[in-house]
Design a protein around this motif. Structure first.
Motif, short mmCIF file in Angstrom:
data_model
loop_
_atom_site.label_atom_id
_atom_site.label_comp_id
_atom_site.label_asym_id
_atom_site.label_seq_id
_atom_site.Cartn_x
_atom_site.Cartn_y
_atom_site.Cartn_z
N VAL A 187 0.84 -1.20 0.00
CA VAL A 187 0.00 0.00 0.00
C VAL A 187 0.87 1.25 0.00
CG1 VAL A 187 -1.76 1.30 1.26
CG2 VAL A 187 -1.90 -1.20 1.16
N VAL A 194 1.74 7.53 -6.38
CA VAL A 194 0.82 8.66 -6.56
C VAL A 194 1.49 9.96 -6.14
CG1 VAL A 194 -1.36 9.66 -5.79
CG2 VAL A 194 -1.21 7.21 -6.27
N ALA A 195 2.21 9.93 -5.01
CA ALA A 195 2.87 11.14 -4.52
C ALA A 195 3.96 11.62 -5.47
CB ALA A 195 3.46 10.87 -3.13
N LEU A 232 0.92 4.37 -2.72
CA LEU A 232 0.78 5.78 -2.34
C LEU A 232 2.01 6.59 -2.72
CD1 LEU A 232 -0.90 5.36 1.16
CD2 LEU A 232 -1.99 5.94 -1.01
#
Length: 513
Positions: A241, A248-249, A245
């Motif tokens: 996970v 995406v960041a 993330l």
């Protein structure tokens, strides 16, 4: 040394380039090979598994690492070509593509093959941005350019569909390595022809290449793909996970950085233009769906129905023929019906194909699958060609190269993510149905990993137990295919609605001006 000509301005009307159709043939030959390599291993996977014995996760990496690497690098390599020369980038990338094919063909382990596929992706990433941007420069007439883009899109789409057909023939008559050896003579001929025929172009640039942005985009896409792959497989571990993330960041930081630069790798403001965003999403999600469908249907043909690799490849031909027809008809239909209607019809046909697969009675029969493949090919051909035309025509002429990079990134990333995401969803649905098996220990785990593992276990144990395992695996694969088809239909219906909302009525394709 003769200085390479710069990108023509918006008001320029250069004379038609001599030999431009021969140049297009060279570009399309390279594009066909690069696109074909995204799916050529689909039917070769059973033969490859018997030889290298990859694990389930290695199987997915072997198939989708090519598209993920290619998609992740296209924005950067497109910017490099603008600065250093598009012909130079094209020829260098295709030579690397040929060398990587040799590395992959001589693989003695799964990880060597994966490494070869990584280099193939790198070479392909250097080739693909050059094709559309060179077409933009070579064809100065709007109508000729629109036709050239239609042919380009037809070749790109058909390449993904004929990959299983050519791969099946080569695997059955030779070995899986032939799927890579076939690249070498095509590379040699194309490079020689490209040196003689292709002109060099460099776009006017201000400032250095944004290497920090390049690293951010590559790392962001790789992290995003890794996270999607593992989370979709059912892993909710903190590291998986977290990787998702992080991807995406990193991409968010990349986008923010590009907004501040005078000469960005990618002008992210383009995505604020409705038709541009709609076309990019249509390409990404259409290829995500059909890339996974071709992968899973190729396995279904071989493991569930027992076809040989060449027989399986031949039975995917409806998608290739329909893709070619849709791509070549799309420019004519856009002229008479408008871009929005063609996008909606193409994506709607894709959704109908998946719904047909989802609602078909089990066990699924080949006539149903043939209709599904034809619908997927036709819808994809219409949607991808219209999207490529929209991406080029909806931006200023000085951004046409970036529009091409977005088109190709969405195309290749869609194929890779389709296998990673929908392939993982299918794998999880398959494993969930493989519960009551007359096996224990490692044999049971191997049978639940994949239908290929189940076939291997069935062959080893033999007898009535082997037949039960194989029957259970075939039924589980078929049921999981139904689940995946519903998910794919939902994805395509969503993007169809978005495309209709974001492309205004009466939007025209002007061929790049």
């Amino acid at each position: 040394m003769t200085r390479a000509p710069e990108e023509p301005g918006a008001g320029d009307r250069a004379a038609p380039t001599a030999g431009r159709w021969a140049m297009l043939a060279v570009l399309c030959a390279s594009l066909l090979l690069v696109a074909m390599d995204a799916t050529i291993l689909n039917v070769a996977l059973p033969s490859l598994m018997n030889d290298l014995r990859p694990s389930a996760i290695e199987q997915l990496w072997i198939i989708d690492i090519y598209g993920l690497v290619l998609g992740g690098l296209l924005v950067t390599t497109g910017a490099v070509g603008d600065r250093w020369g598009r012909k130079l980038l094209f020829l260098t990338g295709f030579v690397l593509f040929g060398l990587a094919s040799v590395i992959a063909a001589t693989s003695h382990s799964s990880w060597q093959l994966i490494g070869g596929r990584v280099l193939l992706g790198l070479g392909g990433a250097m080739v693909m941005p050059s094709t559309l941007s060179l077409i933009r420069n070579i064809f100065t007439d709007d109508r000729e350019r629109a036709l050239a883009i239609g042919i380009w899109a037809a070749v790109a789409g058909a390449g993904a569909c004929v990959g299983p057909l050519i791969g099946g023939f080569l695997v059955e008559h030779f070995e899986w390595q032939a799927a890579f050896w076939v690249n070498v003579p095509v590379v040699v001929v194309t490079v020689v022809a490209g040196i003689r025929l292709l002109p060099e172009y460099r776009a006017p640039q201000h400032g250095r290449l944004d290497w920090v942005g390049a690293l951010l985009s590559i790392a962001g896409i790789v992290a995003l793909a890794w996270g999607i792959k593992h989370v979709a497989k059912g892993s909710l571990r903190a590291e998986d996970v977290g990787t998702l993330l992080l991807g995406v960041a990193l991409l968010a930081v990349f986008a923010r950085r590009q907004l501040r630069l005078e000469d960005p790798l990618l002008d992210v403001r383009l995505f604020g233009h409705g038709p541009f965003l709609a076309a990019a999403l249509a390409t990404l999600l259409a290829m995500l769906a059909i890339g996974a469908a071709l992968f899973l249907i190729s396995l279904w043909l071989q493991y569930v129905h027992g076809y040989s690799p060449s027989e399986a490849g031949l039975r995917t031909l409806p998608s290739a023929l329909a893709m070619l027809a849709g791509s070549l008809c799309s420019p004519h239909l856009m002229h008479h019906m408008g871009v929005r209607a063609v996008l909606a019809i193409g994506l709607g046909t894709l959704a109908a194909g998946f719904l047909l697969l989802a609602v078909a009675p089990e066990p699924t029969t080949y006539p149903v699958v043939a209709l599904v493949l034809a619908a997927l090919g036709l819808g994809d051909g219409l949607a991808i060609t219209a999207s490529a035309s929209v991406l080029v025509s909806s931006v200023p002429v000085e951004r046409a190269g970036q529009a091409g990079a977005v088109s190709e990134t969405a195309y290749e990333l869609g194929v890779g993510l389709g296998v990673a995401l929908l392939g993982s969803i299918h794998g999880a649905a398959y494993a969930a149905r493989m519960t009551d098996l007359p096996l224990s220990g490692g044999e049971r785990d191997l049978a639940r990993e994949s239908v290929g593992g189940a076939a291997e276990v069935a062959g080893e144990v033999g007898g009535e137990t082997g037949r039960q395992v194989l029957a259970a695996a075939r039924a589980a694969f078929d049921e999981a295919l139904t689940t995946t088809a519903y998910v794919s239909a939902g994805i395509v219906v969503t993007v169809t609605l978005l495309a209709v909302l974001m492309v205004p009525r009466g939007f025209k394709v002007t061929g790049g001006h």
